[in-house]
Design an enzyme around this catalytic site. Sequence first.
Site, short mmCIF file in Angstrom:
data_model
loop_
_atom_site.label_atom_id
_atom_site.label_comp_id
_atom_site.label_asym_id
_atom_site.label_seq_id
_atom_site.Cartn_x
_atom_site.Cartn_y
_atom_site.Cartn_z
N GLY A 176 0.83 -1.19 0.00
CA GLY A 176 0.00 0.00 0.00
C GLY A 176 0.87 1.24 0.00
O GLY A 176 2.08 1.18 0.21
N GLN A 209 1.33 3.45 2.10
CA GLN A 209 2.06 3.63 3.35
C GLN A 209 2.66 2.31 3.85
O GLN A 209 2.77 2.07 5.05
CB GLN A 209 1.15 4.24 4.42
CG GLN A 209 0.83 5.71 4.18
CD GLN A 209 2.09 6.57 4.13
OE1 GLN A 209 3.06 6.31 4.83
NE2 GLN A 209 2.08 7.59 3.29
N SER A 210 3.11 1.49 2.93
CA SER A 210 3.65 0.18 3.28
C SER A 210 4.93 0.29 4.11
O SER A 210 5.93 0.86 3.67
CB SER A 210 3.95 -0.60 2.00
OG SER A 210 4.73 -1.74 2.27
N ASN A 211 4.90 -0.27 5.32
CA ASN A 211 6.12 -0.38 6.12
C ASN A 211 7.12 -1.31 5.45
O ASN A 211 8.33 -1.10 5.53
CB ASN A 211 5.77 -0.92 7.51
CG ASN A 211 4.88 0.01 8.30
OD1 ASN A 211 5.17 1.19 8.45
ND2 ASN A 211 3.76 -0.51 8.79
N CYS A 260 7.58 -1.87 2.19
CA CYS A 260 8.29 -1.23 1.08
C CYS A 260 9.35 -0.27 1.59
O CYS A 260 10.47 -0.22 1.06
CB CYS A 260 7.29 -0.50 0.17
SG CYS A 260 6.28 -1.60 -0.83
#
Length: 341
Positions: free
Chosen positions: A78, A80-82, A84
């Site tokens: 997403g 706000q992917s942690n 990534c």
Amino acid sequence: MTPPTPPTVHLAPRVALARLPTPLERSPRLGAELGLELLYKRDDLTGLELSGNKARKLEFLLAEAEAARADTLITCGGVQSNHCRATAFAAAKRGLAALVLLRVPDPSRPPALEANALLDRLAGAEIRWVSHDEYRRRAEVMEAVAAERRRAGRRPYVIPEGGSSALGSLGYVAAVAELRAQLPEAWRTGPLTIAYAAGSGGTGAGLELGVRVAGWREARPVGFAVCNDAAYFRAAIAGLCADARRRWPELPEVPPAEISVDDGFIGPGYAQTTDEALSLIRHAARADGVLFDPVYTGKALLGVARRASEPGGLPSSRVVFLHTGGAFGLFPFAERLARAE
């Protein structure tokens, strides 16, 4: 006092990325308010740029990538992917390139860079915005991007969503051994709940395998779903455990019926939250001085708080909350958090 050195998982190579062992801390006040003996396993402190549970998984995944002489990491999540963000910084630390596919409603009108997405860019990752429809085909889309990179003479390595694969799950097989070695002696016997946020299944798979590898029958992992329902996560976690067992036959079997997932606290959906969860996040910050996030750990904490008030709602009143990170995800919710009471 230095925690005892935990046993090491020797099934696959790993590179050092996480700051381990992470602390195990007693809740100063919130646990007592909830009628629980509550400890926090602070995996939000695996680092700053690489904070959270993803760092443990990436140790194994990057070891495989480097053994294959990869020069580019490709993954997805997403906006706000942690995961990534952690992958972008892991790549920077190891001298690799990173390309992240971030899901947004309209790729032609991407959001302003903030929080995790901003950090992706700061770490040098290339960002590609993808639609919800493309994201449903994420494995296919990532493979197409990898093929594009191969044609350009690069050597890509694809990391699945959340780092959730049989290999990535070994990070939490090792974490179980680390946790058990840190626990007070009285906590190593008798019923114990290990609560965690279930977002893609890899952490849950590692925990389920880890408690069985340790012969720790009294410990019961309970995942609180942040998206999808309990049936989805039981199947996903069981599938990852089965994949791991095919790769490493010495690992134990994990029957799907023994996997505990609670889907009662998803709220409006992934990356969305409720005023109740935000209020609890704010209260926990004031009561215990610990930051939880609205996307993952806040939902799991709300699940623990609500189930603690129900007879039989948790396997035991002695709870280790696996804090898997996500503090950067607070910032997009700043306005709502400021008024949450």
